[in-house]
Design a protein around this motif. Structure first.
Motif, PDB file in Angstrom:
ATOM      1  N   ARG A  87       0.782  -1.237   0.000  1.00  0.00           N
ATOM      2  CA  ARG A  87       0.000   0.000   0.000  1.00  0.00           C
ATOM      3  C   ARG A  87       0.814   1.288   0.000  1.00  0.00           C
ATOM      4  O   ARG A  87       0.283   2.352  -0.266  1.00  0.00           O
ATOM      5  CB  ARG A  87      -0.943   0.021   1.204  1.00  0.00           C
ATOM      6  CG  ARG A  87      -1.927  -1.118   1.211  1.00  0.00           C
ATOM      7  CD  ARG A  87      -3.033  -0.863   0.214  1.00  0.00           C
ATOM      8  NE  ARG A  87      -3.916  -2.010   0.119  1.00  0.00           N
ATOM      9  CZ  ARG A  87      -4.178  -2.652  -1.006  1.00  0.00           C
ATOM     10  NH1 ARG A  87      -3.634  -2.261  -2.123  1.00  0.00           N
ATOM     11  NH2 ARG A  87      -4.977  -3.669  -1.019  1.00  0.00           N
ATOM     12  N   SER A  88       2.118   1.227   0.356  1.00  0.00           N
ATOM     13  CA  SER A  88       2.882   2.470   0.446  1.00  0.00           C
ATOM     14  C   SER A  88       4.377   2.247   0.240  1.00  0.00           C
ATOM     15  O   SER A  88       4.852   1.116   0.295  1.00  0.00           O
ATOM     16  CB  SER A  88       2.663   3.128   1.812  1.00  0.00           C
ATOM     17  OG  SER A  88       3.208   2.322   2.835  1.00  0.00           O
ATOM     18  N   ASP A 130       1.335   6.850  -0.415  1.00  0.00           N
ATOM     19  CA  ASP A 130       0.485   5.711  -0.724  1.00  0.00           C
ATOM     20  C   ASP A 130       0.610   5.359  -2.204  1.00  0.00           C
ATOM     21  O   ASP A 130       0.903   6.209  -3.038  1.00  0.00           O
ATOM     22  CB  ASP A 130      -0.964   5.959  -0.316  1.00  0.00           C
ATOM     23  CG  ASP A 130      -1.635   7.047  -1.117  1.00  0.00           C
ATOM     24  OD1 ASP A 130      -1.512   8.211  -0.721  1.00  0.00           O
ATOM     25  OD2 ASP A 130      -2.264   6.718  -2.150  1.00  0.00           O
ATOM     26  N   ALA A 170      -1.495   4.535  -4.493  1.00  0.00           N
ATOM     27  CA  ALA A 170      -2.419   5.158  -5.447  1.00  0.00           C
ATOM     28  C   ALA A 170      -1.902   6.527  -5.898  1.00  0.00           C
ATOM     29  O   ALA A 170      -1.982   6.865  -7.079  1.00  0.00           O
ATOM     30  CB  ALA A 170      -3.807   5.284  -4.826  1.00  0.00           C
ATOM     31  N   ALA A 229       1.022   6.015  -8.342  1.00  0.00           N
ATOM     32  CA  ALA A 229       0.547   5.597  -9.666  1.00  0.00           C
ATOM     33  C   ALA A 229      -0.063   6.777 -10.421  1.00  0.00           C
ATOM     34  O   ALA A 229       0.209   6.979 -11.606  1.00  0.00           O
ATOM     35  CB  ALA A 229      -0.482   4.478  -9.533  1.00  0.00           C
ATOM     36  N   GLN A 230      -0.851   7.564  -9.720  1.00  0.00           N
ATOM     37  CA  GLN A 230      -1.491   8.703 -10.377  1.00  0.00           C
ATOM     38  C   GLN A 230      -0.449   9.716 -10.845  1.00  0.00           C
ATOM     39  O   GLN A 230      -0.530  10.236 -11.959  1.00  0.00           O
ATOM     40  CB  GLN A 230      -2.483   9.370  -9.433  1.00  0.00           C
ATOM     41  CG  GLN A 230      -3.293  10.450 -10.109  1.00  0.00           C
ATOM     42  CD  GLN A 230      -4.362  11.011  -9.198  1.00  0.00           C
ATOM     43  OE1 GLN A 230      -4.239  10.963  -7.987  1.00  0.00           O
ATOM     44  NE2 GLN A 230      -5.405  11.537  -9.796  1.00  0.00           N
ATOM     45  N   THR A 234       0.386  -2.937  -9.614  1.00  0.00           N
ATOM     46  CA  THR A 234       0.130  -4.247  -9.014  1.00  0.00           C
ATOM     47  C   THR A 234       1.262  -4.654  -8.086  1.00  0.00           C
ATOM     48  O   THR A 234       2.356  -4.110  -8.139  1.00  0.00           O
ATOM     49  CB  THR A 234      -0.005  -5.340 -10.091  1.00  0.00           C
ATOM     50  OG1 THR A 234       1.268  -5.580 -10.679  1.00  0.00           O
ATOM     51  CG2 THR A 234      -1.016  -4.963 -11.152  1.00  0.00           C
ATOM     52  N   VAL A 252      -3.095  -2.941  -6.693  1.00  0.00           N
ATOM     53  CA  VAL A 252      -2.900  -2.064  -5.547  1.00  0.00           C
ATOM     54  C   VAL A 252      -3.670  -0.781  -5.814  1.00  0.00           C
ATOM     55  O   VAL A 252      -4.320  -0.231  -4.946  1.00  0.00           O
ATOM     56  CB  VAL A 252      -1.397  -1.769  -5.327  1.00  0.00           C
ATOM     57  CG1 VAL A 252      -1.200  -0.738  -4.241  1.00  0.00           C
ATOM     58  CG2 VAL A 252      -0.649  -3.048  -5.001  1.00  0.00           C
ATOM     59  N   SER A 253      -3.616  -0.323  -7.053  1.00  0.00           N
ATOM     60  CA  SER A 253      -4.333   0.871  -7.474  1.00  0.00           C
ATOM     61  C   SER A 253      -4.592   0.755  -8.970  1.00  0.00           C
ATOM     62  O   SER A 253      -3.759   0.238  -9.705  1.00  0.00           O
ATOM     63  CB  SER A 253      -3.483   2.110  -7.176  1.00  0.00           C
ATOM     64  OG  SER A 253      -4.122   3.264  -7.658  1.00  0.00           O
ATOM     65  N   GLU A 277      -6.793   2.908 -12.348  1.00  0.00           N
ATOM     66  CA  GLU A 277      -7.642   3.981 -12.848  1.00  0.00           C
ATOM     67  C   GLU A 277      -7.951   3.719 -14.304  1.00  0.00           C
ATOM     68  O   GLU A 277      -7.161   3.120 -15.013  1.00  0.00           O
ATOM     69  CB  GLU A 277      -6.934   5.331 -12.724  1.00  0.00           C
ATOM     70  CG  GLU A 277      -6.771   5.822 -11.321  1.00  0.00           C
ATOM     71  CD  GLU A 277      -6.296   7.257 -11.288  1.00  0.00           C
ATOM     72  OE1 GLU A 277      -6.681   8.036 -12.184  1.00  0.00           O
ATOM     73  OE2 GLU A 277      -5.556   7.583 -10.372  1.00  0.00           O
ATOM     74  N   SER A 287     -10.764  -0.608 -15.566  1.00  0.00           N
ATOM     75  CA  SER A 287     -10.347  -1.077 -14.252  1.00  0.00           C
ATOM     76  C   SER A 287     -11.496  -1.263 -13.268  1.00  0.00           C
ATOM     77  O   SER A 287     -11.297  -1.803 -12.190  1.00  0.00           O
ATOM     78  CB  SER A 287      -9.322  -0.118 -13.654  1.00  0.00           C
ATOM     79  OG  SER A 287      -9.914   1.138 -13.414  1.00  0.00           O
TER      80      SER A 287
END
Length: 194
Positions: free
Chosen positions: A101-102, A124, A126, A129-130, A148, A155-156, A158, A162
């Motif tokens: 997660r992080s 984190d 997400a 990734a963003q 992943t 894991v995240s 978008e 998805s």
């Protein structure tokens, strides 16, 4: 992650962080308290340049871990979530620790040969990734982006493809799943070697 690592190094050398570390565990007067708050604001300013980042700081004087200026608890070897603090105290380089997660980049803060404490930036997955893939812009073009773990679990993610996916395999047609599995195996082998 490279910017996160660089920000951790920068904070470890920052006079504001050094001052903060030195004032921990003391009975500060009002001027010292003001200086502590100013030091925290400066350090937070650096960490918040990274999307999804939180600042962790703990001084050897009291080992009280602060997350974004809020006291959490005293670091102890018995708590697995505090391992970053004790590991970073033992190294001269930036320690990078990741979970599903992080990602945390932690750096020891020193004064001469003495360890004052540890400063870390955790982000984190997400947000990483963003920032890395500019997910919303890609999604507007009909492209899905996924981060992943090594098993292929999301894991995240978008993007239009998805929704409802729990694994990277859910993002591909059944006919392509063997290819995806082979690519993941190759990536995992190269990570194990490197």
């Amino acid at each position: 992650v490279a910017r996160q690592r660089a920000a951790s190094e920068l904070l470890a050398a920052s006079p504001a962080v050094h001052s903060w570390m030195q004032l921990q565990g003391a009975r500060p007067d009002s001027a010292a308290l003001l200086h502590i708050r100013q030091s925290e604001r400066e350090a937070l300013g650096v960490s918040h340049l990274l999307p999804g980042a939180s600042l962790l700081m703990a001084s050897e004087a009291n080992r009280l871990i602060y997350r974004d200026s809020r006291a959490l608890h005293n670091a102890t070897r018995d708590v697995s979530g505090d391992a970053w603090y004790f590991a970073a105290l033992k190294t001269d380089s930036v320690l990078m620790e990741s979970s599903a997660r992080s990602i945390t980049c932690a750096a020891r803060v020193t004064e001469g040969d003495d360890a004052l404490g540890v400063v870390a930036i955790t982000r984190d997955a997400a947000a990483i990734a963003q920032a890395a893939f500019n997910g919303p812009a890609l999604a507007a073009q009909g492209i899905s982006v996924a981060l992943t773990d090594s098993a292929g679990d999301l894991v995240s993610a978008e993007g239009p493809g998805s929704m409802g996916a729990s694994s990277i395999f859910d993002l591909y047609p059944r006919s392509a799943r063997a290819q995806v599995s082979s690519a993941l195996d190759t990536l995992q082998r190269s990570a194990d070697v490197g």
